[in-house]
Design a protein around this motif. Structure first.
Motif, PDB file in Angstrom:
ATOM      1  N   THR A 154      20.876   4.897   2.819  1.00 53.48           N
ATOM      2  CA  THR A 154      21.625   3.750   2.347  1.00 53.48           C
ATOM      3  C   THR A 154      20.851   2.733   1.569  1.00 53.48           C
ATOM      4  N   ALA A 155      19.761   2.379   2.353  1.00 54.58           N
ATOM      5  CA  ALA A 155      18.611   1.232   1.697  1.00 54.58           C
ATOM      6  C   ALA A 155      18.078   1.944   0.636  1.00 54.58           C
ATOM      7  N   TYR A 156      17.332   3.125   0.787  1.00 51.74           N
ATOM      8  CA  TYR A 156      16.597   3.595  -0.113  1.00 51.74           C
ATOM      9  C   TYR A 156      17.367   4.084  -1.314  1.00 51.74           C
ATOM     10  N   GLU A 157      18.733   4.565  -1.385  1.00 52.03           N
ATOM     11  CA  GLU A 157      19.638   5.146  -2.348  1.00 52.03           C
ATOM     12  C   GLU A 157      20.039   4.117  -3.180  1.00 52.03           C
ATOM     13  N   THR A 158      20.089   2.813  -2.779  1.00 50.69           N
ATOM     14  CA  THR A 158      20.587   1.702  -3.787  1.00 50.69           C
ATOM     15  C   THR A 158      19.237   1.111  -4.574  1.00 50.69           C
ATOM     16  N   ALA A 159      18.235   1.275  -3.834  1.00 49.86           N
ATOM     17  CA  ALA A 159      17.017   0.938  -4.653  1.00 49.86           C
ATOM     18  C   ALA A 159      16.777   1.976  -5.639  1.00 49.86           C
ATOM     19  N   LEU A 160      16.678   3.172  -5.030  1.00 53.71           N
ATOM     20  CA  LEU A 160      16.493   4.377  -6.077  1.00 53.71           C
ATOM     21  C   LEU A 160      17.153   4.429  -7.215  1.00 53.71           C
ATOM     22  N   ARG A 161      18.500   4.173  -7.034  1.00 54.58           N
ATOM     23  CA  ARG A 161      19.619   4.240  -8.114  1.00 54.58           C
ATOM     24  C   ARG A 161      19.294   3.282  -9.064  1.00 54.58           C
ATOM     25  N   ALA A 162      18.948   2.028  -8.425  1.00 55.54           N
ATOM     26  CA  ALA A 162      19.006   0.879  -9.529  1.00 55.54           C
ATOM     27  C   ALA A 162      17.460   0.812 -10.198  1.00 55.54           C
ATOM     28  N   GLY A 163      16.634   1.665  -9.723  1.00 51.04           N
ATOM     29  CA  GLY A 163      15.103   1.720 -10.195  1.00 51.04           C
ATOM     30  C   GLY A 163      14.676   0.274  -9.968  1.00 51.04           C
ATOM     31  N   ASP A 164      14.851  -0.145  -8.558  1.00 50.77           N
ATOM     32  CA  ASP A 164      14.217  -1.495  -8.202  1.00 50.77           C
ATOM     33  C   ASP A 164      13.442  -1.458  -7.241  1.00 50.77           C
ATOM     34  N   PRO A 179      10.591  -3.338  -6.205  1.00 47.24           N
ATOM     35  CA  PRO A 179      10.387  -4.419  -5.359  1.00 47.24           C
ATOM     36  C   PRO A 179      11.155  -3.996  -4.189  1.00 47.24           C
ATOM     37  N   GLU A 180      12.427  -3.825  -4.459  1.00 48.49           N
ATOM     38  CA  GLU A 180      13.432  -3.660  -3.137  1.00 48.49           C
ATOM     39  C   GLU A 180      13.016  -2.361  -2.201  1.00 48.49           C
ATOM     40  N   LEU A 181      12.741  -1.400  -3.152  1.00 46.59           N
ATOM     41  CA  LEU A 181      12.393  -0.104  -2.372  1.00 46.59           C
ATOM     42  C   LEU A 181      10.896  -0.099  -1.816  1.00 46.59           C
ATOM     43  N   SER A 182      10.087  -1.023  -2.294  1.00 42.65           N
ATOM     44  CA  SER A 182       8.801  -1.323  -1.633  1.00 42.65           C
ATOM     45  C   SER A 182       9.093  -2.142  -0.076  1.00 42.65           C
ATOM     46  N   GLY A 183       9.914  -2.774  -0.145  1.00 41.92           N
ATOM     47  CA  GLY A 183       9.977  -3.870   0.776  1.00 41.92           C
ATOM     48  C   GLY A 183      10.613  -2.834   1.997  1.00 41.92           C
ATOM     49  N   ALA A 243       5.466   0.129   8.766  1.00 40.99           N
ATOM     50  CA  ALA A 243       5.511  -0.688   9.737  1.00 40.99           C
ATOM     51  C   ALA A 243       4.923  -2.463   9.586  1.00 40.99           C
ATOM     52  N   THR A 244       5.242  -2.601   8.349  1.00 38.44           N
ATOM     53  CA  THR A 244       4.804  -4.005   7.936  1.00 38.44           C
ATOM     54  C   THR A 244       5.985  -4.702   7.214  1.00 38.44           C
ATOM     55  N   GLU A 245       5.731  -6.105   7.014  1.00 43.28           N
ATOM     56  CA  GLU A 245       6.761  -6.790   6.087  1.00 43.28           C
ATOM     57  C   GLU A 245       6.324  -6.872   4.672  1.00 43.28           C
ATOM     58  N   GLU A 246       4.812  -6.695   4.535  1.00 38.19           N
ATOM     59  CA  GLU A 246       3.940  -6.664   3.445  1.00 38.19           C
ATOM     60  C   GLU A 246       4.574  -5.828   2.402  1.00 38.19           C
ATOM     61  N   ALA A 247       5.539  -6.067   1.530  1.00 34.77           N
ATOM     62  CA  ALA A 247       5.942  -4.925   0.256  1.00 34.77           C
ATOM     63  C   ALA A 247       5.008  -4.518  -0.378  1.00 34.77           C
ATOM     64  N   ASP A 248       4.154  -5.215  -0.656  1.00 36.31           N
ATOM     65  CA  ASP A 248       2.947  -4.628  -1.486  1.00 36.31           C
ATOM     66  C   ASP A 248       2.333  -3.564  -0.950  1.00 36.31           C
ATOM     67  N   ARG A 249       2.074  -3.415   0.418  1.00 36.83           N
ATOM     68  CA  ARG A 249       1.569  -2.253   1.073  1.00 36.83           C
ATOM     69  C   ARG A 249       2.307  -0.832   0.447  1.00 36.83           C
ATOM     70  N   THR A 252       3.663  -0.307  -2.593  1.00 36.16           N
ATOM     71  CA  THR A 252       4.022  -0.032  -3.914  1.00 36.16           C
ATOM     72  C   THR A 252       3.775   1.234  -4.627  1.00 36.16           C
ATOM     73  N   GLY A 253       2.641   1.662  -4.027  1.00 32.80           N
ATOM     74  CA  GLY A 253       2.198   3.053  -4.441  1.00 32.80           C
ATOM     75  C   GLY A 253       3.232   4.143  -4.239  1.00 32.80           C
ATOM     76  N   LEU A 254       3.749   3.914  -2.878  1.00 34.98           N
ATOM     77  CA  LEU A 254       4.666   5.048  -2.562  1.00 34.98           C
ATOM     78  C   LEU A 254       6.279   4.710  -3.340  1.00 34.98           C
ATOM     79  N   ALA A 255       6.446   3.498  -3.292  1.00 38.21           N
ATOM     80  CA  ALA A 255       7.625   3.133  -4.281  1.00 38.21           C
ATOM     81  C   ALA A 255       7.530   3.790  -5.617  1.00 38.21           C
ATOM     82  N   ALA A 256       6.667   3.664  -6.258  1.00 38.50           N
ATOM     83  CA  ALA A 256       6.115   4.115  -7.411  1.00 38.50           C
ATOM     84  C   ALA A 256       6.429   5.520  -7.605  1.00 38.50           C
ATOM     85  N   TYR A 257       5.729   6.311  -6.591  1.00 37.52           N
ATOM     86  CA  TYR A 257       5.971   7.760  -6.287  1.00 37.52           C
ATOM     87  C   TYR A 257       7.382   8.267  -6.175  1.00 37.52           C
ATOM     88  N   ALA A 258       8.173   7.419  -5.447  1.00 37.08           N
ATOM     89  CA  ALA A 258       9.613   8.003  -5.084  1.00 37.08           C
ATOM     90  C   ALA A 258      10.282   7.714  -6.497  1.00 37.08           C
TER      91      ALA A 258
END
Length: 179
Positions: free
Chosen positions: A115-125, A127-131, A139-145, A147-153
């Motif tokens: 549910t969480a990933y779908e919303t961010a993926l559909r919106a192309g968001d 920062p939200e996906l990174s979080g 296992a961290t609250e640091e969304a910057d950690r 960003t590469g995986l979010a860009a890949y997704a």
């Protein structure tokens, strides 16, 4: 009668290759070396879930004459994934007494992530996906950690959208894993 008991159902035939494609991609060493995902059971579960979700979204996005085929394939993939999770728990030694509780918790986690990933993926968001990916995969609250995986997704989502349903069902093409 016995023939029906031992034959492979068509849903499994459709869902299993998709699940296999998701698992093979999630096991790509680049996630662990380039993107720094830890090679542990929880992190692997998160990557499997992400890739299964990417395929499910692509298949459910099918329109026109192929919409029903896409929806059926997406459901079959989900069913095979849940069955594989059940089998994995049994192989890890979870007994029948606690299986229902563990599967319920795992199902809730799976649904929450999807549910969480779908919303961010559909919106192309990104920062939200990174979080979400940072919390669940790293296992961290640091969304910057993440960003590469979010860009890949997001690249995977875009790339899968460009592929025909036949290509996705036969052998989906995934993007390159980059830092």
């Amino acid at each position: 009668m016995l023939k029906n008991l031992f034959r492979t159902r068509s849903a499994e035939r459709m869902g299993l290759p998709l699940y296999t494609a998701a698992v093979e991609q999630a096991r790509d060493p680049g996630f662990y070396t380039t993107l720094g995902v830890t090679d542990e059971i929880d992190s692997r579960f998160e990557l499997y879930t992400l890739h299964v979700l990417l395929l499910i979204l692509r298949l459910r996005d099918e329109t026109g004459a192929e919409a029903e085929r896409g929806a059926e394939a997406a459901q079959n993939l989900f069913d095979v994934y849940v069955s594989a999770l059940d089998n994995a728990l049994r192989e890890l030694g979870v007994n029948d007494v606690t299986m229902a509780k563990k599967m319920r918790r795992l199902g809730e986690a799976l649904y929450g992530r999807m549910t969480a990933y779908e919303t961010a993926l559909r919106a192309g968001d990104a920062p939200e996906l990174s979080g979400g990916l940072a919390r669940n995969v790293y296992a961290t609250e640091e969304a910057d950690r993440a960003t590469g995986l979010a860009a890949y997704a997001l690249a995977a989502r875009g790339g899968l959208a460009q592929q025909s349903i036949d290509t996705v069902l036969a052998a989906p093409v995934w993007p390159e894993i980059k830092a």
